[in-house]
Write an enzyme that holds these catalytic residues in place. Structure first.
Site, PDB file in Angstrom:
ATOM      1  N   HIS A  30       0.848  -1.198   0.000  1.00  0.00           N
ATOM      2  CA  HIS A  30       0.000   0.000   0.000  1.00  0.00           C
ATOM      3  C   HIS A  30       0.880   1.243   0.000  1.00  0.00           C
ATOM      4  O   HIS A  30       2.088   1.153   0.243  1.00  0.00           O
ATOM      5  CB  HIS A  30      -0.901   0.026   1.250  1.00  0.00           C
ATOM      6  CG  HIS A  30      -0.127   0.146   2.534  1.00  0.00           C
ATOM      7  ND1 HIS A  30       0.534  -0.921   3.111  1.00  0.00           N
ATOM      8  CD2 HIS A  30       0.135   1.208   3.346  1.00  0.00           C
ATOM      9  CE1 HIS A  30       1.131  -0.534   4.216  1.00  0.00           C
ATOM     10  NE2 HIS A  30       0.922   0.766   4.390  1.00  0.00           N
ATOM     11  N   ASP A  76       0.916   5.155   1.928  1.00  0.00           N
ATOM     12  CA  ASP A  76       0.276   5.822   3.064  1.00  0.00           C
ATOM     13  C   ASP A  76      -0.514   7.014   2.543  1.00  0.00           C
ATOM     14  O   ASP A  76       0.010   7.810   1.765  1.00  0.00           O
ATOM     15  CB  ASP A  76       1.332   6.274   4.085  1.00  0.00           C
ATOM     16  CG  ASP A  76       2.015   5.090   4.745  1.00  0.00           C
ATOM     17  OD1 ASP A  76       1.441   3.983   4.731  1.00  0.00           O
ATOM     18  OD2 ASP A  76       3.126   5.266   5.285  1.00  0.00           O
ATOM     19  N   HIS A  94       4.814   0.120  -0.123  1.00  0.00           N
ATOM     20  CA  HIS A  94       5.609  -0.680   0.802  1.00  0.00           C
ATOM     21  C   HIS A  94       4.726  -1.758   1.421  1.00  0.00           C
ATOM     22  O   HIS A  94       3.493  -1.719   1.302  1.00  0.00           O
ATOM     23  CB  HIS A  94       6.266   0.206   1.870  1.00  0.00           C
ATOM     24  CG  HIS A  94       5.326   1.111   2.595  1.00  0.00           C
ATOM     25  ND1 HIS A  94       4.835   2.287   2.047  1.00  0.00           N
ATOM     26  CD2 HIS A  94       4.751   1.009   3.812  1.00  0.00           C
ATOM     27  CE1 HIS A  94       4.026   2.864   2.913  1.00  0.00           C
ATOM     28  NE2 HIS A  94       3.942   2.108   3.999  1.00  0.00           N
ATOM     29  N   ARG A 149       8.386  -8.622  15.377  1.00  0.00           N
ATOM     30  CA  ARG A 149       8.740  -7.277  14.924  1.00  0.00           C
ATOM     31  C   ARG A 149       7.692  -6.322  15.482  1.00  0.00           C
ATOM     32  O   ARG A 149       6.489  -6.631  15.451  1.00  0.00           O
ATOM     33  CB  ARG A 149       8.724  -7.236  13.392  1.00  0.00           C
ATOM     34  CG  ARG A 149       8.806  -5.837  12.796  1.00  0.00           C
ATOM     35  CD  ARG A 149       8.810  -5.911  11.273  1.00  0.00           C
ATOM     36  NE  ARG A 149       8.449  -4.644  10.677  1.00  0.00           N
ATOM     37  CZ  ARG A 149       9.301  -3.654  10.409  1.00  0.00           C
ATOM     38  NH1 ARG A 149      10.579  -3.796  10.691  1.00  0.00           N
ATOM     39  NH2 ARG A 149       8.877  -2.539   9.872  1.00  0.00           N
TER      40      ARG A 149
HETATM   41  C1  GA4 Z   1      -2.456   2.459   5.595  1.00  0.00           C
HETATM   42  C2  GA4 Z   1      -1.605   3.372   6.490  1.00  0.00           C
HETATM   43  C3  GA4 Z   1      -2.085   3.389   7.943  1.00  0.00           C
HETATM   44  O1  GA4 Z   1      -1.702   2.177   8.587  1.00  0.00           O
HETATM   45  C4  GA4 Z   1      -3.623   3.548   8.039  1.00  0.00           C
HETATM   46  C5  GA4 Z   1      -4.240   2.365   7.331  1.00  0.00           C
HETATM   47  C6  GA4 Z   1      -5.775   2.276   7.330  1.00  0.00           C
HETATM   48  C7  GA4 Z   1      -6.297   1.379   8.474  1.00  0.00           C
HETATM   49  O2  GA4 Z   1      -5.652   0.413   8.842  1.00  0.00           O
HETATM   50  O3  GA4 Z   1      -7.384   1.680   8.973  1.00  0.00           O
HETATM   51  C8  GA4 Z   1      -6.170   1.760   5.931  1.00  0.00           C
HETATM   52  C9  GA4 Z   1      -4.871   1.880   5.068  1.00  0.00           C
HETATM   53  C10 GA4 Z   1      -3.935   2.705   5.897  1.00  0.00           C
HETATM   54  C11 GA4 Z   1      -5.133   2.511   3.677  1.00  0.00           C
HETATM   55  C12 GA4 Z   1      -6.407   1.972   2.993  1.00  0.00           C
HETATM   56  C13 GA4 Z   1      -7.559   1.740   3.993  1.00  0.00           C
HETATM   57  C14 GA4 Z   1      -7.290   2.548   5.248  1.00  0.00           C
HETATM   58  C15 GA4 Z   1      -6.737   0.365   5.845  1.00  0.00           C
HETATM   59  C16 GA4 Z   1      -7.430   0.356   4.516  1.00  0.00           C
HETATM   60  C17 GA4 Z   1      -7.801  -0.735   3.891  1.00  0.00           C
HETATM   61  C18 GA4 Z   1      -4.046   3.770   9.483  1.00  0.00           C
HETATM   62  C19 GA4 Z   1      -4.078   4.626   7.112  1.00  0.00           C
HETATM   63  O4  GA4 Z   1      -4.289   5.784   7.399  1.00  0.00           O
HETATM   64  O5  GA4 Z   1      -4.265   4.118   5.858  1.00  0.00           O
END
Ligand code: GA4
Length: 332
Positions: free
Chosen positions: A206, A208, A263, A275
């Protein structure tokens, strides 16, 4: 012998290292170059006290070592704020081999869902430290790219309505005693066949969505980043450094000069240690307009993205799967 899949390099990548204590103009240049070339770099001499970091790591590991029922009681769905999760990622069916704590890290929220006050103050001190690192870096990025208002990015995450998030991820080792490590006590879905694989994707690929991420892990590896050639590059952990990565919003606000890098986290079959990573995702307030400062848009480089608010982008992000390229929906 460890055999990497064809899409993956075995040798870890050497990420650029930026010494934040070096001379300011040098730091500015390095930060901009690293963000353009990699979108991912390490910073050292970042000024966050070692004690603040060590306490955060200890508190996180202590929490994840608790029995699952206790973790759910402390922060799970039973808790009105529900910050603990195990295996589920987001709301659209993504799963991972990970358990986590997810907190709203804005000033307004002040981690009110963390009831033990010593845990709360540890998390707050850590958040204050990494937010400062993020702001300093954002200011140097703006200045280094010739933006007149050097606070144009950092102001968004300093705002007391900033929608920033703090996340602790805990990855169990695959082979040994998962039950001692976390929420995997009754986990029987790992077949013999799966156990013969070399690694498993614990947190899928994904980008960020926010502006900037400040990540740190203990000394157990697992992070991989994908660069232009699409291959996965393992990143060697450096617990004394913070890894910094460009988020989608910064890609938009630099009109594509910086790239939000894909990443993921994997768990190796030959590792027997957990980890734990802690990530601060610096985000703007929900109603902030996400646009590139005028200097980023030129006749040679016309505006790549439509203007939108973080609330609009976040809504789309949460309506899609983890690995989806949401930023493509906002191009001109
Ligand atoms: C990825 C980055 C962060 O961990 C996060 C994730 C979020 C979640 O876990 O609730 C998301 C993911 C993240 C991106 C797409 C969506 C939202 C899970 C998901 C399937 C907290 C964020 O802000 O985006």
């Amino acid at each position: 012998m460890v055999v990497a899949s064809p899409t993956e390099r075995i040798e870890p990548i050497e990420l650029p290292v930026v010494d934040l204590a070096a001379e300011r103009s040098t730091v500015m240049k390095r930060v901009v170059k690293a963000s353009e070339e990699y979108g991912f770099f390490n910073v050292i001499n970042h000024g966050v006290p070692q004690d603040t970091i060590a306490k955060m790591e200890e508190a996180g590991l202590d929490f994840f070592a608790k029995p699952l029922a206790q973790k759910k009681l402390d922060f799970g769905p039973g808790n009105p704020f529900g910050a603990y999760g195990c295996k589920n990622i987001g709301f659209n069916g993504d799963i991972g081999e990970v358990e986590y704590l997810l907190f709203n890290a804005s000033d307004n929220d002040q981690f009110k869902n963390i009831v033990p006050s010593n845990f709360r103050s540890i998390v707050r001190a850590y958040r204050d430290g990494v937010r400062e690192v993020a702001c300093e870096i954002l200011e140097m990025m703006a200045e280094g790219m010739g933006v007149h208002d050097k606070w144009v990015f950092s102001r968004l995450i300093r705002d007391c309505d900033s929608d920033s998030v703090l996340r602790l991820n805990h990855y169990p080792p695959i082979m040994l005693n998962r039950d001692q490590c976390c929420c995997y006590k009754d986990d029987n879905d790992h077949t013999q066949q799966q156990q013969q694989q070399q690694q498993e994707v614990a947190f899928g690929e994904h980008t960020d969505p926010q502006i900037l991420t400040i990540l740190r892990s203990n000394d157990v590896g697992g992070l991989q980043i994908s660069l232009e050639d699409g291959l996965w590059n393992p990143v060697t952990p450096d617990p004394s450094a913070f890894s910094v990565n460009v988020g989608d919003l910064l890609q938009v606000m630099t009109n594509g000069r910086f790239v939000s890098v894909r990443h993921r986290a994997v768990t190796k079959w030959n590792s027997n240690r957990c980890r734990m990573s802690v990530a601060y995702f610096g985000a703007p307030p929900l109603d902030a307009s996400i646009v590139a400062p005028p200097v980023m848009v030129t006749p040679q480089r016309p505006s790549l993205f439509k203007p939108f608010t973080w609330a609009e982008y976040k809504k789309v992000t949460y309506s899609l799967r983890l690995g989806e390229r949401r930023i493509d929906l906002f191009t001109n």
